[in-house]
Motif scaffolding. Structure first.
Motif, PDB file in Angstrom:
ATOM      1  N   PRO A  18      47.973  31.248  41.875  1.00 11.36           N
ATOM      2  CA  PRO A  18      47.628  30.489  43.189  1.00 11.36           C
ATOM      3  C   PRO A  18      46.342  30.837  43.662  1.00 11.36           C
ATOM      4  O   PRO A  18      46.031  32.681  43.413  1.00 11.36           O
ATOM      5  N   ILE A  19      45.525  30.258  44.360  1.00 15.09           N
ATOM      6  CA  ILE A  19      43.842  31.044  44.520  1.00 15.09           C
ATOM      7  C   ILE A  19      44.167  31.925  45.882  1.00 15.09           C
ATOM      8  O   ILE A  19      44.233  31.001  47.228  1.00 15.09           O
ATOM      9  N   LYS A  20      43.570  32.948  45.927  1.00 14.09           N
ATOM     10  CA  LYS A  20      43.565  33.618  47.181  1.00 14.09           C
ATOM     11  C   LYS A  20      42.269  34.297  47.440  1.00 14.09           C
ATOM     12  O   LYS A  20      41.485  34.591  48.617  1.00 14.09           O
ATOM     13  N   SER A  21      41.744  35.187  46.295  1.00 13.60           N
ATOM     14  CA  SER A  21      40.580  35.476  46.348  1.00 13.60           C
ATOM     15  C   SER A  21      39.303  35.158  44.986  1.00 13.60           C
ATOM     16  O   SER A  21      39.788  34.901  44.245  1.00 13.60           O
ATOM     17  N   ALA A  22      37.936  35.442  45.187  1.00 11.44           N
ATOM     18  CA  ALA A  22      36.928  34.928  44.244  1.00 11.44           C
ATOM     19  C   ALA A  22      36.029  36.347  44.422  1.00 11.44           C
ATOM     20  O   ALA A  22      35.289  36.380  45.393  1.00 11.44           O
ATOM     21  N   LEU A  23      35.507  36.962  43.307  1.00 12.94           N
ATOM     22  CA  LEU A  23      34.858  37.766  43.016  1.00 12.94           C
ATOM     23  C   LEU A  23      32.901  37.068  42.435  1.00 12.94           C
ATOM     24  O   LEU A  23      32.724  36.822  41.719  1.00 12.94           O
ATOM     25  N   GLN A 247      36.490  45.287  47.464  1.00 10.30           N
ATOM     26  CA  GLN A 247      37.278  43.896  48.695  1.00 10.30           C
ATOM     27  C   GLN A 247      38.289  43.317  47.567  1.00 10.30           C
ATOM     28  O   GLN A 247      39.549  42.842  48.205  1.00 10.30           O
ATOM     29  N   VAL A 248      38.680  42.932  46.405  1.00  9.68           N
ATOM     30  CA  VAL A 248      39.628  42.061  45.585  1.00  9.68           C
ATOM     31  C   VAL A 248      41.012  42.557  46.315  1.00  9.68           C
ATOM     32  O   VAL A 248      41.734  41.522  46.062  1.00  9.68           O
ATOM     33  N   ASP A 249      41.454  43.755  45.941  1.00  7.82           N
ATOM     34  CA  ASP A 249      42.517  43.850  46.388  1.00  7.82           C
ATOM     35  C   ASP A 249      43.475  43.757  47.799  1.00  7.82           C
ATOM     36  O   ASP A 249      44.219  43.406  47.894  1.00  7.82           O
ATOM     37  N   ILE A 250      42.290  44.046  49.142  1.00 12.67           N
ATOM     38  CA  ILE A 250      42.504  43.458  50.285  1.00 12.67           C
ATOM     39  C   ILE A 250      42.803  42.649  50.574  1.00 12.67           C
ATOM     40  O   ILE A 250      43.617  42.694  51.154  1.00 12.67           O
ATOM     41  N   ILE A 251      42.106  41.580  49.859  1.00 15.09           N
ATOM     42  CA  ILE A 251      41.733  40.364  49.833  1.00 15.09           C
ATOM     43  C   ILE A 251      42.989  39.589  49.351  1.00 15.09           C
ATOM     44  O   ILE A 251      43.813  38.884  50.044  1.00 15.09           O
ATOM     45  N   ASN A 252      43.589  40.098  48.350  1.00 13.00           N
ATOM     46  CA  ASN A 252      45.174  39.608  47.559  1.00 13.00           C
ATOM     47  C   ASN A 252      45.726  39.693  48.810  1.00 13.00           C
ATOM     48  O   ASN A 252      47.568  38.763  48.658  1.00 13.00           O
ATOM     49  N   LYS A 253      45.821  41.390  48.939  1.00 15.85           N
ATOM     50  CA  LYS A 253      46.909  41.571  49.695  1.00 15.85           C
ATOM     51  C   LYS A 253      47.363  40.692  50.912  1.00 15.85           C
ATOM     52  O   LYS A 253      48.639  40.164  50.931  1.00 15.85           O
ATOM     53  N   ALA A 254      46.103  40.215  51.580  1.00 19.94           N
ATOM     54  CA  ALA A 254      46.403  39.806  52.804  1.00 19.94           C
ATOM     55  C   ALA A 254      47.206  38.484  52.149  1.00 19.94           C
ATOM     56  O   ALA A 254      47.598  38.473  53.510  1.00 19.94           O
TER      57      ALA A 254
END
Length: 264
Positions: A18-23, A247-254
């Protein structure tokens, strides 16, 4: 006839994570390509728009084109969705340069800036349909993440997103351009954007589209990002863009389900 053409096999399916984050990856900077592959967002976004100065636009599109396959081979589980410049600028040139027959199997779609009206989304849709036909791609296989960045865009968001739901799987809220267009000052905590973000999330949900928030610009403040993400989830936002790999891992976790709730 188009339907009888041999369809190029894509190297991903719509059933990826699923789409959670985009870098964002500034498309003209070699070092950012090398850095980004150590991280796993939902989407890599080679950016030919805001992160590239005017005198580097040519370099950005050429480098983006050269890096598409390499990005895929470096991290096959991440979708690749370049951001061209807007329709009134070099949109067509950017896509024509990047979307070659060699790159087509690896491109999920395009993150298109400054979509405010049905007419603009129709223009994007028609352009991509033409590219699909020319390249022998399945119709509507190239996805779009439109950036909604004006009051008109938010007011018409449900109609735009629902009408083109076959091509739009996620949409992005653009804070800076929205504030400029709306005539308000953007503050550090984005409190002035609470209402438009809530409306954006609501219309995305109603249209069955993933709502993605504008990047958190204070990339050296991970605690601030985590706090903002908790607030965004109360709005119904489902994902977020990142301007820095950290920021990616923080966003994915959230935006991942709570393990205890999943187990329950």
């Amino acid at each position: 006839p188009y339907m009888l053409q041999k369809v190029i096999k894509r190297s991903f399916s719509g059933t990826l994570a699923p789409i959670k984050s985009a870098l964002f990856v500034p498309a003209n900077q070699e070092r950012f390509y090398k850095k980004c592959i150590s991280f796993t967002p939902s989407i890599y976004v080679p950016d030919m728009e805001d992160s590239v100065p005017l005198n580097s636009k040519d370099k950005a599109r050429e480098m983006a084109a050269a890096k598409i396959k390499w990005l895929h081979e470096s991290n096959p589980n991440v979708k690749i969705c370049p951001r061209p410049n807007d329709l009134e600028s070099t949109f067509a040139l950017d896509i024509n340069t990047v979307l070659t027959k060699e790159n087509a199997p690896y491109i999920y779609g395009f993150s298109v800036p400054k979509i405010s009206t049905m007419a603009e989304m129709k223009e994007v849709d028609s352009f991509l349909a033409g590219k699909e036909k020319d390249l022998g791609l399945e119709l509507n296989s190239l996805k779009v993440i439109p950036w909604l960045e004006t009051s008109h865009a938010i007011a018409d968001a449900y109609t735009i997103l629902k009408t083109y739901n076959y091509r739009i799987e996620a949409a992005a809220f653009g804070a800076d351009d929205f504030c400029t267009y709306y005539g308000i000052k953007r503050t550090a905590n984005d409190s002035e954007l609470e209402l438009p973000k809530k409306l954006f999330a609501l219309y995305c949900h109603a249209a069955n589209v993933v709502s993605m928030d504008t990047p958190y610009i204070h990339f050296k403040n991970p605690e601030g990002l985590a706090e903002e993400l908790e607030l965004l989830k109360t709005f119904g936002i489902k994902g977020k863009f990142a301007i820095h790999p950290s920021q990616v891992d923080i966003i994915n976790k959230a935006f991942s389900p709570d393990p205890e709730r999943v187990e329950y």
